[in-house]
Scaffold this active site. Sequence first.
Site, PDB file in Angstrom:
ATOM      1  N   GLY A 249       0.841  -1.190   0.000  1.00 42.49           N
ATOM      2  CA  GLY A 249       0.000   0.000   0.000  1.00 42.49           C
ATOM      3  C   GLY A 249       0.881   1.245   0.000  1.00 42.49           C
ATOM      4  N   PHE A 250       1.790   1.280   0.966  1.00 44.09           N
ATOM      5  CA  PHE A 250       2.784   2.357   1.076  1.00 44.09           C
ATOM      6  C   PHE A 250       2.142   3.732   1.183  1.00 44.09           C
ATOM      7  CE2 PHE A 250       4.651  -0.913  -1.883  1.00 44.09           C
ATOM      8  CZ  PHE A 250       5.327  -1.604  -0.889  1.00 44.09           C
ATOM      9  N   GLY A 478       1.390  -6.715   4.032  1.00 48.22           N
ATOM     10  CA  GLY A 478       2.594  -7.497   3.800  1.00 48.22           C
ATOM     11  C   GLY A 478       3.550  -7.360   4.964  1.00 48.22           C
ATOM     12  N   PRO A 644      10.998 -10.244  15.789  1.00 47.28           N
ATOM     13  CA  PRO A 644      12.238  -9.779  15.153  1.00 47.28           C
ATOM     14  C   PRO A 644      12.340 -10.138  13.676  1.00 47.28           C
ATOM     15  CG  PRO A 644      12.675 -11.497  16.814  1.00 47.28           C
ATOM     16  CD  PRO A 644      11.231 -11.116  16.943  1.00 47.28           C
ATOM     17  N   GLN A 650      10.994  -5.503   7.714  1.00 45.25           N
ATOM     18  CA  GLN A 650      10.595  -4.118   7.473  1.00 45.25           C
ATOM     19  C   GLN A 650      11.820  -3.220   7.285  1.00 45.25           C
ATOM     20  OE1 GLN A 650       7.350  -2.583   7.124  1.00 45.25           O
ATOM     21  NE2 GLN A 650       7.164  -4.745   6.640  1.00 45.25           N
ATOM     22  N   LYS A 713       7.114   0.933  19.168  1.00 43.35           N
ATOM     23  CA  LYS A 713       7.213   2.064  18.242  1.00 43.35           C
ATOM     24  C   LYS A 713       7.034   1.536  16.815  1.00 43.35           C
ATOM     25  CE  LYS A 713      10.499   4.926  20.865  1.00 43.35           C
ATOM     26  NZ  LYS A 713      11.886   5.445  20.779  1.00 43.35           N
ATOM     27  N   GLY A 714       7.261   2.386  15.835  1.00 42.89           N
ATOM     28  CA  GLY A 714       7.044   1.968  14.442  1.00 42.89           C
ATOM     29  C   GLY A 714       8.329   1.568  13.758  1.00 42.89           C
ATOM     30  N   GLU A 717       8.704   2.485   8.216  1.00 39.41           N
ATOM     31  CA  GLU A 717       9.158   3.510   7.272  1.00 39.41           C
ATOM     32  C   GLU A 717      10.566   3.993   7.545  1.00 39.41           C
ATOM     33  OE1 GLU A 717       5.512   6.114   6.296  1.00 39.41           O
ATOM     34  OE2 GLU A 717       4.977   5.097   8.150  1.00 39.41           O
TER      35      GLU A 717
END
Lengths: 756, 352
Positions: A249-250, A478, A644, A650, A713-714, A717
Amino acid sequence: MPLETTSPLPQHRRHGSSAGQPLTRRDGVLKVTGRATYAADNHPDGMLYAVTAVSSIARGRVTALDVEAAKAHPGVVEVLTPANRPPLAHDPDEKMPPFGFRVEVLQDDTVRYVNQPIAIVIAETPEAATEGAALLNPQYEVEPARTGRESGERFDPEVIGIGAPARTAHGDIEAGFAAAVRVTEADYVTPPQYHNAMEPHAVVAQWDGDRVTLDMPNQALALSCASHAAYFGIPAENVLIRSPFLGGGFGSKAILNGPQILAILAARMLDRPVKLALTRAQMYGPVGHRGRTWQKLRLGMDEEGRLTALHHQALCTTSSFDEFLEPAANASLPLYASPAILAEHEGLRLDVGTPGPMRAPGLASGSAALEVAMDEAAEACGMDPLDFRLANYAETEPTTGKPFSSKALRECYAEGAKRFGWSGRPHEPRTMRDESGFLVGWGMGTAVFHCPHFPAEARATLRADGTALVETAGADMGQGAWTALAQIAAEALGLDPDQVELNSGISSLPDGGIAGGSGHTASAGLALHNAGEDAIARLAELATTDPASPLFGAGNIGVVARAGRLHRRDDENRSESYAEILARAGRSDVVGTAKAARDPAVASAHAMYSHGAVFAEVKVDPDLGQIRVARLVGAFAAGRVINPRLVRSQYFGGMIWGASFALHEEAIADRRTGRIMNADLAEYHVPVNADVPSLDAILIPEDDPYVNPIGVKGVGEIGITGTVGAIANAVWHATGVRVRRFPVRVEDLIISREFA
Amino acid sequence: MNRFDYIRPASVPEAVEAAAVPGSTYLAAGTNLLDLMKGGAARPERVIDITRLPGLDRIEWLPDGSVRVGALVRNSDLAYDDRFARTFPAVAEALLSGASAQLRNAATVGGNLMQRTRCAYFHDLASACNRRAPGSGCDAREGENRLHAVLGWSEHCIATHPSDFCVPLVALDAVAEVAGAHGAREIPVDALHVLPGATPEQETALAPGELIVSLRIPAEAAAFARNARYLKLRERTSFAFAVVSVAAALEMEAGAIRKARIALGGIAAKPWRAREAEVSLEGAEANPEAFAKAAEMALAEARPSGDNAFKIELARRIVARALTLALDGTPEAMPALPASPFSTTPGANHAA
Ligand SMILES: Cc1cc2nc3c(=O)[nH]c(=O)nc-3n(C[C@H](O)[C@H](O)[C@H](O)COP(=O)(O)OP(=O)(O)OC[C@H]3O[C@@H](n4cnc5c(N)ncnc54)[C@H](O)[C@@H]3O)c2cc1C
Ligand code: SF4
């Protein structure tokens, strides 16, 4: 992992290692065997196919469409144009709150960008619909396309990105430069890029009266239901979106777009299911992109190489009719300490589709420029690039002085540098060669990404057999949400992940928030965590108030949920299984629910970011200028790691995207017409395996008690940020050529005097 | 996609007869044709599927040492044919540097020879393109043309021919064997693709309806087997068309060059044979000066057709490099990254 149900909810205590289990994707087998159903795999009975006809001009009017020719083509059922398009309940020229964009849905005959839908053809077969669209043979009244810095219209934006201020000032920038002993200044250019998710935007729409079911890849289920409902004048609960899998999607599948709305409209008009899937080329326009930027960075340094001023200006493109601007200059706000920081944005209107958030919006472009500028400043100070960054390490958020909720960036620098072998790096460029004679260069960059948190809800049901069903309308693009979210829920429920069934990806479930901003695992995860704790609390209530239970009377002492049993906290030997508790209570299940959001008080007291450091080695052919990234080492600190394996993947994906940004990716628009001349995956280059032979991502432990109660956290990106600059800096270090335009191309080296 | 007739002939004469009807096009693996049809740049009325024609999928060694390769032999089958790859290593290397493994497994010899230009304006129906629509103009001329031709172009067309395979074929004097309504004939691959001049729509020397049945590489070409390379510069390490490429082959005798072959790809509407440069090397000592001079000569006539002056300098450098690599000798085994600068120097990282 044990879990104490009596601990006060907002502050969940960690137990032992914060590292989760590296489970493989739960949906992996479905995917590799082709049984995962993506939106366009759905074929309800009686389905028709829709194909949009798109404009080939960037600006003007459609003066004629040969609707008759299209309708005469065998199999064509209907052609929608501005002349007969049924009404919509929301004005598409008005933005839809909270962050809906204006959309192009045949509201009139104007053309605002190339590949804008100008008609939609519905037919019995996709071939007939495609040929019908081709037969429309549009005629235009063409106005000159505004395609560049010279022809576009400049403006001062009110906000940038999603609601951020266009100008942020800290300290006195001119005083900062006056205090500097050294000032560096340079201009950087980043190109337009398109998301190019593997799966194109698609929808299969089926109406039943005033209810509609939409199979479509979607990153924001609840929000999209409400927005679609507004367009079709029906209650939000009448829209059901099914999005079990997204082929990427991004950011491009979080916002409504014209072609999908038109297909849904056609399905209602014709009272038959309708499918639409964009072609690759049609994805270069109506579904967002990363806008071009021209950035200027000016850095002032004192004698010790400490920043006295950091001035980041960005001129960012948007469409002629909407406002989204890449918040590129804001990349300079969170990272480096300086008494004066100024981030400013200006807008440039072009005849392009409206840009939108694309993986690491703002930061990808902004960090690309900032990290090269930092490298140039380090060079000017005669300092090692890593030492220079350490000299400017921000102990608190530079523009606000707020403490960070956690920041293990120093450890990222140290571990990354160690793994990479940075310490032997010569200062001078063009001093390293490998045994084959290739120029070798090393560069680095700092990675950073904010940690948004979206409100989300979830439900957890403990079932009679001791297993659980947990539910939230999440979205797996994904990244592995099917797996990571189940792991979080399993932990809260004191169960093995195998005993937890996750129901997700459909809008009828509790709102799972948005899969965006790298905030999905934290947001939906916290909701699941809280729902799990709620279910355990209810179960504990059953047990501790039942005289027949070994846990009777433990209410004040508390119980611990572990491996499908509740244990008395002060006496591990007194325990009972979930199944036993439910059976004796005569219950088929116990249901926990939760609504979760970030505590505003905690949020306003802290600055919250994920951090990282990326080190790159490139090799460059000394004569031919061909560049290859030989090695990338990233070290990232992003709170607690749930899985992990998924997290590393990612980071890899982000770092590869960084290589793409640095060396490959660019949409090439004809400067006269605005038409994209490489709108396919043969010519719009993204890296292939051979482009990144060695990747390493180090997971730096980080305990964050503030970011949210699960400490997550994220990670989605951040990998792009830092990497782009690291690679560009490595190219400089290899060749002595400072390229300030992305992607770095062979001619940037070949025609440069420094390059031989 | 327009509606078209689909015809599946059972023999070469049947195919040629079917293709004699105007508006006909041969379909091989379709990796190029179907893309063009989906985008609308090709709208044939009749598609003649040649993939079932008997006998065209063979690699046949002739008594004189030359080889005949059927038009339907798949690109990967040819590249991995042991004897072929040993005899004509630069051809195998060029094949393996093209497209992706999946595409090479499908693509045919005939289709590769006859693939159309990748000029974006040729593919974009809204653009003027003399090659697609004669007389309409050339939008590449003032457009995004950093990858367009620097040799042999005209004001009417500045497109390049994209094939890698064809570059060493031209260097090695390969010949296309053709069947047509008026019988069989042979066309040197060097003469197969034609420069645009005032008629860029005339892309090849084939008459309408003519079919390439096979390709022949002469026995003399085997003399270069020990010193032959293909080198391709591209914008990612694999799976990209050439920015500039070169096939270089040397026949060495007692330290001197007996014969040299040089052909360039990605710089003209045809694979570009640099004959004068070859002659300059014949009898010369193989050294950097001789190679630099040959490179100079190969590009002597080059001029930019747009934002592509860098390609001229790049082409010079890559010619000199390819000659150096050819002199170093054909590698024992096919490099892991065929034709890549990153595979050509011993010890380079072949990790991909
Ligand atoms: C994404 C992508 C990347 C690529 N990258 C490269 C690359 O790096 N290097 C490279 O060299 N190529 C590359 N190619 C092109 C590829 O090599 C060609 O598409 C392929 O060789 C064509 O073979 P085919 O059998 O599929 O031909 P088809 O598509 O079936 O036919 C192509 C054309 O040749 C004609 N034709 C086919 N056979 C004959 C015959 N026997 N006689 C007369 N005419 C005939 C057809 O009518 C048609 O016009 C790439 C292609 C794609 C899609
Ligand atoms: S360069 Fe040739 S193929 Fe390209 S647009 Fe011009 S005429 Fe057409």
